[in-house]
Design a protein around this motif. Sequence first.
Motif, PDB file in Angstrom:
ATOM      1  N   HIS A   1      42.159  40.338  39.737  1.00 43.61           N
ATOM      2  CA  HIS A   1      42.818  39.613  40.829  1.00 43.61           C
ATOM      3  C   HIS A   1      43.404  38.318  40.298  1.00 43.61           C
ATOM      4  CE1 HIS A   1      38.712  38.020  40.855  1.00 43.61           C
ATOM      5  NE2 HIS A   1      39.066  37.052  41.655  1.00 43.61           N
TER       6      HIS A   1
ATOM      7  N   ASP B   1      35.518  40.709  41.333  1.00 40.23           N
ATOM      8  CA  ASP B   1      34.718  39.827  42.184  1.00 40.23           C
ATOM      9  C   ASP B   1      34.593  40.538  43.509  1.00 40.23           C
ATOM     10  OD1 ASP B   1      34.593  37.904  40.271  1.00 40.23           O
ATOM     11  OD2 ASP B   1      35.650  36.349  41.415  1.00 40.23           O
TER      12      ASP B   1
ATOM     13  N   HIS C   1      29.591  37.240  35.643  1.00 45.47           N
ATOM     14  CA  HIS C   1      30.040  36.275  36.651  1.00 45.47           C
ATOM     15  C   HIS C   1      28.884  35.426  37.173  1.00 45.47           C
ATOM     16  CE1 HIS C   1      32.697  34.751  39.909  1.00 45.47           C
ATOM     17  NE2 HIS C   1      33.698  35.239  39.189  1.00 45.47           N
TER      18      HIS C   1
ATOM     19  N   ASP D   1      40.044  32.191  37.201  1.00 45.89           N
ATOM     20  CA  ASP D   1      38.928  32.572  36.327  1.00 45.89           C
ATOM     21  C   ASP D   1      38.965  34.070  35.979  1.00 45.89           C
ATOM     22  OD1 ASP D   1      38.260  32.940  39.111  1.00 45.89           O
ATOM     23  OD2 ASP D   1      36.159  33.194  38.578  1.00 45.89           O
ATOM     24  N   HIS D   2      40.066  34.735  36.338  1.00 41.03           N
ATOM     25  CA  HIS D   2      40.237  36.155  35.990  1.00 41.03           C
ATOM     26  C   HIS D   2      41.574  36.390  35.297  1.00 41.03           C
ATOM     27  CE1 HIS D   2      36.616  37.437  38.076  1.00 41.03           C
ATOM     28  NE2 HIS D   2      36.830  36.291  38.692  1.00 41.03           N
TER      29      HIS D   2
ATOM     30  N   HIS E   1      31.748  35.176  31.597  1.00 37.73           N
ATOM     31  CA  HIS E   1      32.268  35.288  32.965  1.00 37.73           C
ATOM     32  C   HIS E   1      32.561  36.755  33.304  1.00 37.73           C
ATOM     33  CE1 HIS E   1      33.171  33.037  36.489  1.00 37.73           C
ATOM     34  NE2 HIS E   1      34.405  33.502  36.594  1.00 37.73           N
TER      35      HIS E   1
HETATM   36 ZN   LIG Z   1      35.736  34.935  39.872  1.00 39.68          ZN
END
Ligand SMILES: [Zn+2]
Length: 220
Positions: A50, A134, A184, A54-55, A9
């Motif tokens: 952020h 992102d 990602h 998923d981060h 990711h």
């Molecule tokens: Zn993301």
Amino acid sequence: MVKLKWLGHAGWIVEFSNLKIVIDPFLTGNPKAAMEEKDINNVKYVLVTHSHFDHIGDAYKIARRNKAKIVGMYELTLDAEKNGLAEDDFIGMNKGSLNNLGDISIGLTAAVHSGNESGFVIRGDNKTIYHAGDTALFGDMKYIGELYKPDVALLPTGGFFTMGPEEASIATELLRPKYTIPMHYGTFPPIDSNPEEFKKLAEKYTNVKILKPGDTFTIP
Ligand SMILES: [Zn+2]
């Protein structure tokens, strides 16, 4: 020598000669994670682009266990107590400059997304890495390129929530990094884009390195 290990990711471990950092460690619940949270050790900083799950992922847990500082947007520090951390467990910055932390320098850059979003420029051992976070494509990537001259750009190419292959290839035209590694993509169905498609489009601007989660790229 600076080494970048892809955790899957947008997650990376970056190893400098005398310290290790982790970026966006989304491991628990990530079907493509290359490592488990408990195996991330000896990191000094945990960088978070952020606040999306998923981060931010395992960031607090890793920071608590490693006694590492979380680096990111100032607003992250507001959640400190809720996550079992104190205010000085954070280096809360904002976008604008490259900041000397001693062994390495870290700066936040703009990103076009949501969730108190940013990218990172990280410089150490005379190498510069741009982790875009992102983001959509934006024209000021040109100045990130001109000002910081990244050796490596880590760019989201999965589409749907971020740039897709075509937009990310234009990002490399603006940034002109020596090397670019797509990220990602492929974690979940909506972001199943093909990194080879990105490679084909971006190759005239940068050397594209396609990694598998768990692979390490050493900056030459
Ligand atoms: Zn993301």
